[in-house]
Write a protein that holds these residues in place. Sequence first.
Motif, PDB file in Angstrom:
ATOM      1  N   THR A   3       0.852  -1.178   0.000  1.00  0.00           N
ATOM      2  CA  THR A   3       0.000   0.000   0.000  1.00  0.00           C
ATOM      3  C   THR A   3       0.892   1.233   0.000  1.00  0.00           C
ATOM      4  N   ARG A   4       0.749   2.057  -1.019  1.00  0.00           N
ATOM      5  CA  ARG A   4       1.486   3.321  -1.080  1.00  0.00           C
ATOM      6  C   ARG A   4       0.611   4.412  -0.484  1.00  0.00           C
ATOM      7  N   PHE A   5       1.248   5.309   0.271  1.00  0.00           N
ATOM      8  CA  PHE A   5       0.513   6.445   0.824  1.00  0.00           C
ATOM      9  C   PHE A   5       1.476   7.609   0.989  1.00  0.00           C
ATOM     10  N   GLU A   6       0.907   8.789   1.187  1.00  0.00           N
ATOM     11  CA  GLU A   6       1.707   9.996   1.272  1.00  0.00           C
ATOM     12  C   GLU A   6       1.396  10.732   2.562  1.00  0.00           C
ATOM     13  N   ILE A   7       2.440  11.251   3.203  1.00  0.00           N
ATOM     14  CA  ILE A   7       2.309  12.093   4.389  1.00  0.00           C
ATOM     15  C   ILE A   7       3.239  13.281   4.192  1.00  0.00           C
ATOM     16  N   ARG A   8       2.683  14.482   4.270  1.00  0.00           N
ATOM     17  CA  ARG A   8       3.458  15.716   4.116  1.00  0.00           C
ATOM     18  C   ARG A   8       4.396  15.659   2.901  1.00  0.00           C
ATOM     19  N   ASN A   9       3.825  15.305   1.778  1.00  0.00           N
ATOM     20  CA  ASN A   9       4.552  15.268   0.503  1.00  0.00           C
ATOM     21  C   ASN A   9       5.681  14.236   0.456  1.00  0.00           C
ATOM     22  N   SER A  10       5.678  13.291   1.355  1.00  0.00           N
ATOM     23  CA  SER A  10       6.642  12.188   1.314  1.00  0.00           C
ATOM     24  C   SER A  10       5.894  10.893   1.065  1.00  0.00           C
ATOM     25  N   GLU A  11       6.440  10.070   0.194  1.00  0.00           N
ATOM     26  CA  GLU A  11       5.795   8.803  -0.143  1.00  0.00           C
ATOM     27  C   GLU A  11       6.317   7.674   0.757  1.00  0.00           C
ATOM     28  N   PHE A  12       5.387   6.825   1.170  1.00  0.00           N
ATOM     29  CA  PHE A  12       5.692   5.670   2.016  1.00  0.00           C
ATOM     30  C   PHE A  12       5.079   4.430   1.383  1.00  0.00           C
ATOM     31  N   LEU A  13       5.616   3.286   1.751  1.00  0.00           N
ATOM     32  CA  LEU A  13       5.113   2.009   1.261  1.00  0.00           C
ATOM     33  C   LEU A  13       4.958   1.061   2.441  1.00  0.00           C
ATOM     34  N   LEU A  14       3.733   0.567   2.648  1.00  0.00           N
ATOM     35  CA  LEU A  14       3.455  -0.465   3.648  1.00  0.00           C
ATOM     36  C   LEU A  14       3.445  -1.796   2.916  1.00  0.00           C
ATOM     37  N   MET A  15       4.242  -2.752   3.407  1.00  0.00           N
ATOM     38  CA  MET A  15       4.270  -4.043   2.731  1.00  0.00           C
ATOM     39  C   MET A  15       4.556  -5.173   3.703  1.00  0.00           C
ATOM     40  N   LYS A  16       4.047  -6.347   3.339  1.00  0.00           N
ATOM     41  CA  LYS A  16       4.366  -7.574   4.058  1.00  0.00           C
ATOM     42  C   LYS A  16       5.602  -8.148   3.398  1.00  0.00           C
ATOM     43  N   LEU A  17       6.578  -8.491   4.204  1.00  0.00           N
ATOM     44  CA  LEU A  17       7.822  -9.019   3.674  1.00  0.00           C
ATOM     45  C   LEU A  17       7.732 -10.510   3.413  1.00  0.00           C
ATOM     46  N   ASN A  66      11.837   5.998   1.125  1.00  0.00           N
ATOM     47  CA  ASN A  66      13.061   5.993   0.319  1.00  0.00           C
ATOM     48  C   ASN A  66      13.818   4.666   0.472  1.00  0.00           C
ATOM     49  N   LYS A  67      13.077   3.572   0.445  1.00  0.00           N
ATOM     50  CA  LYS A  67      13.596   2.204   0.531  1.00  0.00           C
ATOM     51  C   LYS A  67      14.194   1.839   1.887  1.00  0.00           C
ATOM     52  N   GLU A  68      14.087   2.732   2.873  1.00  0.00           N
ATOM     53  CA  GLU A  68      14.583   2.478   4.226  1.00  0.00           C
ATOM     54  C   GLU A  68      13.418   2.088   5.136  1.00  0.00           C
TER      55      GLU A  68
END
Length: 185
Positions: A3-17, A66-68
């Motif tokens: 699931t991709r989402f944005e907070i304060r113009n920054s993109e994040f990714l929620l994922m199951k590994l 940012n992949k972190e």
Amino acid sequence: METRFEIRNSEFLLMKLDYPERLDEMGALRVLAWKDEQGISQDFFSHNAWLDDEDLLAHHWVILHNKEIVAAARMSFHNDYQSIPHADLFDGSILESYGTGPYASLNRLVVAPGFRGNGFSALLDEARIQYAATHGVRLIIAQPVASRIKPLEDLGFLYLGKIRPLYQMPERQIYFMIKELANNL
């Protein structure tokens, strides 16, 4: 699941590994995020990472920026109460009125200090609860710190009491909560 989402113009990714992807990074994040918290063992948190045998068996979710990895959480499945992490620290007979498993246990939720306050804990909780509901779990066990009790109650967890402190966090009170999943999908 991603699931991709944005907070304060920054993109994040929620994922199951997928196992055993990025376990070392999650273990390092646990130490980074918790080493300066009140009530923890400075000796224990002097290590580079906090990983245990349950990590090899559990399901893991992360939030990436940012992949972190900036937040992570795990959930493990159990056929009996005794196999739940830290089951020996709480009187399992209290669960008798809820019936038996299978159980899921929510644990090792961590958010990097610079990313707290963005709702990441709730996103990770909801992803784990949904996964448990679709995989035959009847009861979910959580062992949160005090600040997590209210958010878990909002998700339908019931507070059942305190557990004895973990040796990693000898002066930090941990609590015991349960959620019944009425309708497994």
